[in-house]
Scaffold this motif. Structure first.
Motif, short mmCIF file in Angstrom:
data_model
loop_
_atom_site.label_atom_id
_atom_site.label_comp_id
_atom_site.label_asym_id
_atom_site.label_seq_id
_atom_site.Cartn_x
_atom_site.Cartn_y
_atom_site.Cartn_z
N VAL A 39 0.85 -1.19 0.00
CA VAL A 39 0.00 0.00 0.00
C VAL A 39 0.89 1.24 0.00
O VAL A 39 1.79 1.37 0.82
N ALA A 40 0.63 2.15 -0.91
CA ALA A 40 1.43 3.38 -1.00
C ALA A 40 0.86 4.45 -0.10
O ALA A 40 -0.37 4.55 0.09
N ASP A 41 1.73 5.27 0.49
CA ASP A 41 1.26 6.42 1.25
C ASP A 41 0.57 7.40 0.32
O ASP A 41 0.98 7.59 -0.83
N SER A 42 -0.52 8.01 0.80
CA SER A 42 -1.26 8.98 0.00
C SER A 42 -1.44 10.25 0.82
O SER A 42 -2.09 10.23 1.86
N GLY A 52 0.93 3.57 4.13
CA GLY A 52 1.57 2.33 3.72
C GLY A 52 2.59 1.85 4.72
O GLY A 52 2.78 0.65 4.90
N THR A 53 3.25 2.81 5.38
CA THR A 53 4.28 2.49 6.37
C THR A 53 3.91 3.13 7.70
O THR A 53 4.12 4.33 7.90
N PRO A 54 3.35 2.36 8.63
CA PRO A 54 3.03 2.94 9.95
C PRO A 54 4.31 3.35 10.68
O PRO A 54 5.33 2.65 10.62
N GLN A 106 1.59 8.07 12.57
CA GLN A 106 0.88 7.79 11.32
C GLN A 106 0.43 6.33 11.40
O GLN A 106 1.21 5.40 11.16
N HIS A 107 -0.82 6.14 11.82
CA HIS A 107 -1.34 4.77 11.96
C HIS A 107 -2.14 4.38 10.72
O HIS A 107 -2.63 5.24 9.97
N ARG A 108 -2.29 3.09 10.52
CA ARG A 108 -3.07 2.61 9.39
C ARG A 108 -4.54 3.02 9.57
O ARG A 108 -5.05 3.06 10.68
N LEU A 109 -5.17 3.33 8.45
CA LEU A 109 -6.56 3.74 8.47
C LEU A 109 -7.47 2.57 8.12
O LEU A 109 -7.08 1.68 7.34
N ASP A 114 -5.25 -3.50 2.72
CA ASP A 114 -4.31 -4.50 3.23
C ASP A 114 -4.76 -5.14 4.54
O ASP A 114 -4.23 -6.16 4.95
N LEU A 115 -5.75 -4.57 5.20
CA LEU A 115 -6.09 -5.01 6.55
C LEU A 115 -6.97 -6.25 6.57
O LEU A 115 -7.92 -6.38 5.80
N VAL A 116 -6.66 -7.14 7.51
CA VAL A 116 -7.51 -8.29 7.77
C VAL A 116 -8.68 -7.87 8.64
O VAL A 116 -9.83 -8.17 8.37
N ASN A 117 -8.37 -7.15 9.72
CA ASN A 117 -9.37 -6.62 10.66
C ASN A 117 -9.19 -5.11 10.73
O ASN A 117 -8.25 -4.62 11.35
#
Length: 305
Positions: A39-42, A52-54, A106-109, A114-117
């Motif tokens: 996943v690319a950072d946007s 993409g990179t937490p 910078q946490h995943r949204l 890409d997320l399972v949960n």
């Protein structure tokens, strides 16, 4: 042309500084709750729409002014984006002026493919960030027992979640697992706290979905999870906030009091959902000074020599 070259040099230097300043919190290939999709950072309009990179950026005071405390800042954005400037780096710079080292997460949204949960990802990254900071506290001249969390709006929900959830969601079997992920204090501005009827609907739907079960709603309502072990908290809200109901802060404050946890709540008459470093109306502009005094009163900031 010479002026343009100077400007471009300054911009490049700032970009390089920023890049060196960012620290990924997971080793490559070791991110939990991942499908393995790249996943690319946007980033656009001073907001991050995909992570993409937490990780976190670090903002440090001078060595002479370091008061040994640190704070992990979690920006707002309704779980749809991260307003990492106005509710991130701007706040970090202010904390530096009072001798506090600041980290902007910078946490995943939840919408990441890409997320399972999707629900647990922001909390996983916040827990891991605390473990990383404590593991490296000595390198940054920090007291590992004086590391707090700050959350703004939906970031306040992540912050209150890391303060109240005791389930370990971030262990991956490496050396950081031995570090505690619980904060020592929290500062919450216009926070989303509850997933019940007073919640911010956008945050609720992004994190839990439109029709979660009652059990899920209860499990992600921070006021329901407060215990005697929850960290002391300082809360700010505006009574005219039309985005996040100030009852969110009131319920969290009440839960802290009921459990014997030190808490302070300031609800200002004006400020809407725009409390920040600049342009606060009337008494709302006092919140930074109140934060500094509270941190000193709670013996979080070590005296300068």
């Amino acid at each position: 042309m010479r002026k343009l070259a100077i400007v471009l040099s300054i911009i490049l230097a700032c970009m390089q500084m920023s890049a060196q300043n960012f620290i990924p919190i997971w080793a490559k290939g070791k991110i939990p709750n991942s499908k393995g999709i790249q996943v690319a950072d946007s980033i656009a309009n001073e907001r991050i729409y995909q992570v993409g990179t937490p990780g976190f950026s670090i903002w440090q005071p001078s060595v002479a002014e370091n008061r040994k405390a640190a704070i992990l800042i979690i920006p707002g954005g309704g779980y749809a984006r991260l307003s990492h400037i106005i509710s991130g780096s701007q706040l970090a710079k202010w904390f530096n002026t009072i001798g506090v080292t600041a980290f902007v997460l910078q946490h995943r949204l939840p919408q990441s493919p890409d997320l399972v949960n999707k629900t647990i990802a922001p909390l996983q990254d916040a827990q891991r960030a605390f473990r990383y900071i404590r593991a490296h506290a000595a390198e940054w001249g920090l007291d590992p027992n004086q590391i707090g969390v700050m959350g703004i709006s939906a970031g306040g929900h992540v912050a209150s979640s890391v303060a109240t959830h005791t389930e370990d969601l971030s262990a991956i079997g490496d050396s950081l697992d031995k570090q505690t992920f619980m904060p020592n204090f929290s500062v919450l501005i216009s926070p989303v706290i509850s997933m019940t009827e007073i919640t911010h609907k956008g945050s609720h739907d992004k994190l839990l979905g439109e029709k979660p079960s009652d059990a899920v709603v209860q499990a992600w309502s921070s006021e329901k999870l407060v215990s005697a072990k929850t960290c002391p908290s300082l809360l700010f809200h505006a009574s005219d906030d039309h985005v996040v109901n100030p009852m969110n802060s009131i319920l969290y404050y009440s839960a802290l009091l009921k459990n014997g946890v030190s808490a302070s709540l300031h609800i200002f008459p004006h400020g809407d959902h725009k409390i920040a470093i600049l342009c606060n109306p009337g008494s709302t502009d006092m919140w930074p000074a109140l934060t500094k005094v509270w941190l000193e009163e709670m013996n979080i900031l070590t005296p300068l020599k």
